[in-house]
Design a protein around this motif. Structure first.
Motif, mmCIF file in Angstrom:
data_model
loop_
_atom_site.group_PDB
_atom_site.id
_atom_site.type_symbol
_atom_site.label_atom_id
_atom_site.label_comp_id
_atom_site.label_asym_id
_atom_site.label_seq_id
_atom_site.Cartn_x
_atom_site.Cartn_y
_atom_site.Cartn_z
ATOM 1 N N THR A 231 10.631 -11.513 -6.049
ATOM 2 C CA THR A 231 11.755 -11.288 -6.955
ATOM 3 C C THR A 231 12.213 -9.839 -6.847
ATOM 4 O O THR A 231 11.432 -8.913 -7.099
ATOM 5 N N ILE A 232 13.466 -9.667 -6.467
ATOM 6 C CA ILE A 232 14.045 -8.336 -6.314
ATOM 7 C C ILE A 232 15.544 -8.456 -6.494
ATOM 8 O O ILE A 232 16.128 -9.513 -6.232
ATOM 9 N N ASP A 233 16.169 -7.396 -6.963
ATOM 10 C CA ASP A 233 17.622 -7.395 -7.100
ATOM 11 C C ASP A 233 18.238 -7.735 -5.738
ATOM 12 O O ASP A 233 18.028 -7.009 -4.766
ATOM 13 N N PRO A 234 18.990 -8.842 -5.616
ATOM 14 C CA PRO A 234 19.521 -9.220 -4.304
ATOM 15 C C PRO A 234 20.459 -8.176 -3.722
ATOM 16 O O PRO A 234 20.590 -8.082 -2.489
ATOM 17 N N GLY A 235 21.106 -7.379 -4.576
ATOM 18 C CA GLY A 235 21.971 -6.325 -4.074
ATOM 19 C C GLY A 235 21.206 -5.269 -3.306
ATOM 20 O O GLY A 235 21.761 -4.646 -2.372
ATOM 21 N N TYR A 236 19.942 -5.070 -3.642
ATOM 22 C CA TYR A 236 19.136 -4.076 -2.934
ATOM 23 C C TYR A 236 18.956 -4.456 -1.463
ATOM 24 O O TYR A 236 18.820 -3.580 -0.591
ATOM 25 N N LEU A 237 18.930 -5.761 -1.192
ATOM 26 C CA LEU A 237 18.707 -6.213 0.179
ATOM 27 C C LEU A 237 19.880 -5.892 1.089
ATOM 28 O O LEU A 237 19.746 -5.917 2.314
ATOM 29 N N GLU A 238 21.040 -5.582 0.500
ATOM 30 C CA GLU A 238 22.197 -5.176 1.307
ATOM 31 C C GLU A 238 22.081 -3.734 1.784
ATOM 32 O O GLU A 238 22.878 -3.297 2.628
ATOM 33 N N TRP A 239 21.110 -3.001 1.248
ATOM 34 C CA TRP A 239 20.972 -1.574 1.554
ATOM 35 C C TRP A 239 19.856 -1.268 2.544
ATOM 36 O O TRP A 239 19.743 -0.129 3.006
ATOM 37 N N ALA A 240 19.039 -2.252 2.884
ATOM 38 C CA ALA A 240 17.885 -1.972 3.745
ATOM 39 C C ALA A 240 18.324 -1.463 5.115
ATOM 40 O O ALA A 240 17.813 -0.453 5.625
ATOM 41 N N GLY A 241 19.279 -2.164 5.741
ATOM 42 C CA GLY A 241 19.759 -1.730 7.050
ATOM 43 C C GLY A 241 20.425 -0.377 6.992
ATOM 44 O O GLY A 241 20.249 0.457 7.892
ATOM 45 N N VAL A 242 21.209 -0.134 5.925
ATOM 46 C CA VAL A 242 21.856 1.174 5.753
ATOM 47 C C VAL A 242 20.800 2.266 5.657
ATOM 48 O O VAL A 242 20.925 3.344 6.264
ATOM 49 N N ALA A 243 19.743 1.994 4.889
ATOM 50 C CA ALA A 243 18.677 2.984 4.724
ATOM 51 C C ALA A 243 18.011 3.310 6.054
ATOM 52 O O ALA A 243 17.745 4.478 6.369
ATOM 53 N N ARG A 302 29.904 10.250 4.344
ATOM 54 C CA ARG A 302 28.829 9.840 3.442
ATOM 55 C C ARG A 302 27.486 9.780 4.158
ATOM 56 O O ARG A 302 26.503 9.321 3.576
ATOM 57 N N ILE A 303 27.430 10.245 5.390
ATOM 58 C CA ILE A 303 26.205 10.130 6.156
ATOM 59 C C ILE A 303 25.048 10.869 5.490
ATOM 60 O O ILE A 303 23.891 10.445 5.575
ATOM 61 N N ASP A 304 25.347 11.972 4.802
ATOM 62 C CA ASP A 304 24.270 12.757 4.182
ATOM 63 C C ASP A 304 24.000 12.367 2.734
ATOM 64 O O ASP A 304 23.153 12.975 2.075
ATOM 65 N N VAL A 305 24.692 11.354 2.230
ATOM 66 C CA VAL A 305 24.432 10.864 0.874
ATOM 67 C C VAL A 305 23.284 9.862 0.953
ATOM 68 O O VAL A 305 23.419 8.806 1.575
ATOM 69 N N PRO A 306 22.144 10.162 0.339
ATOM 70 C CA PRO A 306 20.996 9.256 0.488
ATOM 71 C C PRO A 306 21.198 7.948 -0.268
ATOM 72 O O PRO A 306 21.925 7.896 -1.263
ATOM 73 N N VAL A 307 20.561 6.911 0.226
ATOM 74 C CA VAL A 307 20.515 5.649 -0.508
ATOM 75 C C VAL A 307 19.757 5.890 -1.810
ATOM 76 O O VAL A 307 18.766 6.627 -1.848
ATOM 77 N N ASP A 308 20.226 5.291 -2.888
ATOM 78 C CA ASP A 308 19.627 5.465 -4.214
ATOM 79 C C ASP A 308 18.109 5.328 -4.136
ATOM 80 O O ASP A 308 17.580 4.339 -3.619
ATOM 81 N N ALA A 309 17.406 6.314 -4.670
ATOM 82 C CA ALA A 309 15.940 6.339 -4.593
ATOM 83 C C ALA A 309 15.307 5.103 -5.224
ATOM 84 O O ALA A 309 14.276 4.611 -4.748
ATOM 85 N N LYS A 310 15.924 4.579 -6.292
ATOM 86 C CA LYS A 310 15.324 3.409 -6.943
ATOM 87 C C LYS A 310 15.403 2.170 -6.047
ATOM 88 O O LYS A 310 14.541 1.286 -6.113
ATOM 89 N N LEU A 315 12.393 -1.641 -2.708
ATOM 90 C CA LEU A 315 12.193 -2.295 -1.426
ATOM 91 C C LEU A 315 10.800 -1.988 -0.870
ATOM 92 O O LEU A 315 10.113 -2.875 -0.341
ATOM 93 N N SER A 316 10.381 -0.736 -0.999
ATOM 94 C CA SER A 316 9.077 -0.327 -0.470
ATOM 95 C C SER A 316 7.933 -0.970 -1.237
ATOM 96 O O SER A 316 6.914 -1.364 -0.650
ATOM 97 N N ALA A 317 8.090 -1.093 -2.554
ATOM 98 C CA ALA A 317 7.019 -1.643 -3.386
ATOM 99 C C ALA A 317 6.861 -3.145 -3.209
ATOM 100 O O ALA A 317 5.748 -3.673 -3.297
ATOM 101 N N LYS A 318 7.967 -3.839 -2.957
ATOM 102 C CA LYS A 318 7.932 -5.289 -2.964
ATOM 103 C C LYS A 318 7.907 -5.943 -1.578
ATOM 104 O O LYS A 318 7.466 -7.087 -1.442
ATOM 105 N N ILE A 319 8.372 -5.227 -0.565
ATOM 106 C CA ILE A 319 8.519 -5.857 0.755
ATOM 107 C C ILE A 319 7.830 -5.003 1.819
ATOM 108 O O ILE A 319 8.392 -4.004 2.294
ATOM 109 N N PRO A 320 6.603 -5.354 2.218
ATOM 110 C CA PRO A 320 5.902 -4.555 3.228
ATOM 111 C C PRO A 320 6.679 -4.388 4.528
ATOM 112 O O PRO A 320 6.594 -3.343 5.182
ATOM 113 N N ASP A 321 7.459 -5.398 4.925
ATOM 114 C CA ASP A 321 8.211 -5.268 6.164
ATOM 115 C C ASP A 321 9.319 -4.226 6.061
ATOM 116 O O ASP A 321 9.764 -3.698 7.089
#
Length: 370
Positions: A231-243, A302-310, A315-321
């Motif tokens: 269970t994770i905010d589905p919107g967060y999954l749109e940011w993994a590749g960007v990160a 926006r290249i130097d604007v980091p992805v939101d830390a939360k 993503l790191s806490a819930k998805i090992p991959d």
């Protein structure tokens, strides 16, 4: 999907379109994710200075234009009377590549080899044979002066990329989704370039790139979340590749790699808009370019604007991959070929090879019952 890029009504953006504004006013360059001549010609009008391709795209292009490619494949078969289906299909891909290369020659000359290149991918069926990958890369590089050759970012492929670079081949990593893959490729390319430098061979006109297929990383993590009932905010999954793309770009900049990050496999606009301002390549399919141009999104840096830390924390806490994909040391080079995105994509590329064989078969040995 979280909206991050600022909307703009500026007159120049309205008349130029976001992609042309980006290519004119930022160091970020546009390539087209297709060798289709009509699409590439239109993209060049938006400032496109390169193109990428892969077995799926090549097969789709040939299948989409049977009026063009049916007669051409029959002509290839007549010209190569002893060739099998695969050889005929790959000759069609080579012909497509050479024609696209001609469209990009002006950009190639303008950028002294850093842009203006068309990608052709090595045969996925060679992915276990490093020597064969190098030999085919050398063969493909000789098709035109502005070729760049895709090789998979596996342990075998990365060694092949170093050797091919040393031999003067401009390479583009494919089957590449993660920061550790990109960094390992960047290091291998540097070793190849350094070997050339040590022998006084040209490196100034070479333009290697390292793809991170951000959308395909998102696809895989969505599969993992569904498979493992996470269970994770589905919107967060749109940011993994960007990160991963932003992290990869940061590492390449810090380490001074001469290759550039390339963003591919688009699933949302952030895989373009969040990278604007970087000295890198965005290579969307033509349909995505049309969406971006109609979006009204202001292509501000926006290249130097980091992805939101939360988002990163969740993503790191819930998805090992995600950790494996995002951290520089998330995987060893031996683990790359077992990562989910690698297996899924390699299987798709191999299937596209089989599909192209079947398409050629239907053209040169048509079914008499139809």
């Amino acid at each position: 999907m979280t909206q991050t890029a600022i909307q703009s009504n500026r007159t120049d953006e309205t008349t130029q379109g976001p992609l042309l504004a980006m290519t004119q006013h930022t160091p970020t360059v546009l390539w087209n994710d297709s060798a289709d001549p009509a699409e590439l010609s239109a993209a060049i009008g938006w400032g496109c200075v390169g193109a990428t391709c892969n077995p799926v795209i090549a097969y789709t292009t040939i299948k989409k234009h049977p009026d063009i490619w049916g007669p051409r494949i029959r002509a290839i078969a007549e010209r190569m009377p002893t060739a099998g289906e695969s050889e005929i299909g790959w000759q069609a891909v080579k012909d497509m590549t050479v024609e696209a290369a001609k469209l990009l020659e002006p950009a190639f000359e303008k950028y002294n080899g850093r842009n203006g290149r068309i990608s052709v991918q090595t045969d996925p069926r060679l992915h276990r044979d490093g020597a064969a990958l190098v030999a085919q890369a050398v063969e493909f590089a000789a098709l035109a002066k502005n070729i760049i050759v895709k090789i998979p970012a596996t342990k075998i492929g990365i060694a092949a990329m170093e050797e091919a670079t040393y031999r003067g081949v401009n390479v583009n990593a494919t089957v590449s989704f993660t920061v550790p893959q990109a960094v390992a490729v960047g290091e291998a390319i540097e070793r190849g370039l350094n070997r050339r430098d040590a022998e006084g061979l040209d490196t100034a006109t070479m333009g290697p790139v390292v793809t991170i297929m951000g959308g395909r990383l998102d696809d895989w993590l969505k599969t993992v979340v569904a498979r493992d009932a996470i269970t994770i905010d589905p919107g967060y999954l749109e940011w993994a590749g960007v990160a991963a793309l932003k992290r990869g770009y940061q590492v390449f900049t810090e380490r001074g790699f001469r290759s550039r990050i390339l963003s591919a496999a688009f699933r949302n606009h952030m895989q373009w808009s969040e990278l604007v301002g970087g000295d890198l390549v965005v290579s969307p399919p033509f349909a995505w370019q049309e969406k971006f141009n109609a979006s009204g999104i202001d292509p501000v840096s926006r290249i130097d604007v980091p992805v939101d830390a939360k988002i990163i924390e969740a993503l790191s806490a819930k998805i090992p991959d995600f950790v494996r994909a995002y951290e520089v040391d998330g995987m060893t080079i031996e683990e790359f070929e077992d990562f989910g995105s690698v297996r899924v994509t390699l299987r798709q590329f191999l299937a596209a090879d089989a599909d192209l064989d079947s398409l050629v078969r239907d053209i040169i040995v048509p079914d008499p019952t139809r």
